[in-house]
Design a protein around this motif. Structure first.
Motif, mmCIF file in Angstrom:
data_model
loop_
_atom_site.group_PDB
_atom_site.id
_atom_site.type_symbol
_atom_site.label_atom_id
_atom_site.label_comp_id
_atom_site.label_asym_id
_atom_site.label_seq_id
_atom_site.Cartn_x
_atom_site.Cartn_y
_atom_site.Cartn_z
ATOM 1 N N VAL A 12 -5.806 -5.184 -2.286
ATOM 2 C CA VAL A 12 -4.589 -4.705 -2.940
ATOM 3 C C VAL A 12 -3.830 -5.916 -3.472
ATOM 4 O O VAL A 12 -3.408 -6.781 -2.702
ATOM 5 N N THR A 13 -3.676 -5.979 -4.793
ATOM 6 C CA THR A 13 -2.919 -7.075 -5.392
ATOM 7 C C THR A 13 -1.433 -6.707 -5.400
ATOM 8 O O THR A 13 -1.073 -5.532 -5.412
ATOM 9 N N GLY A 14 -0.593 -7.717 -5.361
ATOM 10 C CA GLY A 14 0.849 -7.475 -5.351
ATOM 11 C C GLY A 14 1.287 -6.685 -4.137
ATOM 12 O O GLY A 14 2.193 -5.858 -4.206
ATOM 13 N N ALA A 15 0.639 -6.940 -2.999
ATOM 14 C CA ALA A 15 0.845 -6.100 -1.813
ATOM 15 C C ALA A 15 1.825 -6.670 -0.797
ATOM 16 O O ALA A 15 1.907 -6.170 0.312
ATOM 17 N N GLY A 16 2.558 -7.680 -1.176
ATOM 18 C CA GLY A 16 3.519 -8.265 -0.240
ATOM 19 C C GLY A 16 4.817 -7.484 -0.109
ATOM 20 O O GLY A 16 5.523 -7.593 0.883
ATOM 21 N N ARG A 17 5.103 -6.673 -1.111
ATOM 22 C CA ARG A 17 6.365 -5.931 -1.129
ATOM 23 C C ARG A 17 6.158 -4.595 -1.842
ATOM 24 O O ARG A 17 5.159 -4.367 -2.483
ATOM 25 N N GLY A 18 7.148 -3.750 -1.762
ATOM 26 C CA GLY A 18 7.223 -2.539 -2.572
ATOM 27 C C GLY A 18 6.036 -1.602 -2.469
ATOM 28 O O GLY A 18 5.503 -1.368 -1.391
ATOM 29 N N LEU A 19 5.627 -1.074 -3.626
ATOM 30 C CA LEU A 19 4.542 -0.099 -3.663
ATOM 31 C C LEU A 19 3.224 -0.680 -3.172
ATOM 32 O O LEU A 19 2.470 -0.007 -2.481
ATOM 33 N N GLY A 20 2.935 -1.918 -3.526
ATOM 34 C CA GLY A 20 1.698 -2.547 -3.069
ATOM 35 C C GLY A 20 1.644 -2.633 -1.558
ATOM 36 O O GLY A 20 0.602 -2.363 -0.944
ATOM 37 N N ARG A 21 2.754 -2.979 -0.951
ATOM 38 C CA ARG A 21 2.834 -3.034 0.512
ATOM 39 C C ARG A 21 2.579 -1.651 1.104
ATOM 40 O O ARG A 21 1.792 -1.492 2.043
ATOM 41 N N ALA A 22 3.232 -0.640 0.554
ATOM 42 C CA ALA A 22 3.064 0.722 1.051
ATOM 43 C C ALA A 22 1.610 1.186 0.900
ATOM 44 O O ALA A 22 1.062 1.821 1.802
#
Length: 103
Positions: A12-22
């Motif tokens: 999952v790219t961009g997964a440190g925050r927000g939708l990517g994290r979820a």
């Protein structure tokens, strides 16, 4: 109990925050091993590390990748990390985006 994604590996790219994290947390909850990618400048904290810690604390499998997936070499290292760590890639969520606060 078997969940629907047992034995699968997700990136999952961009997964440190927000939708990517979820998305990453839900994939892990469903049983997938997850490689969490988020870009952070060298020397600064990377939110991907926090997401990995959260998944591992809940009994899941995860690894963090610090890198800009718009860079070909960094993206290749992300894929290599997933394969070297978990053996394959079954799911890719391209959630990374570009934030331009001054548009």
């Amino acid at each position: 109990m078997t969940t629907s994604l047992d034995g699968k590996v997700a990136v999952v790219t961009g997964a440190g925050r927000g939708l990517g994290r979820a998305e990453a947390l839900e994939l892990a909850k469903q049983g997938a091993a997850v490689v969490i990618n988020d870009f952070a400048p060298e020397g600064s904290p990377n939110p991907a590390d926090d997401v990995v810690a959260e998944i591992v604390a809940a009994g899941g499998k995860a690894a963090a990748h610090r890198g800009d997936v718009s860079d070909f070499d960094a993206a290749g290292k992300l894929i290599r990390l997933a394969i070297d760590t978990f053996g394959s890639i079954d799911i890719v969520v391209n959630n990374a985006g570009i934030l331009r606060d001054r548009m």
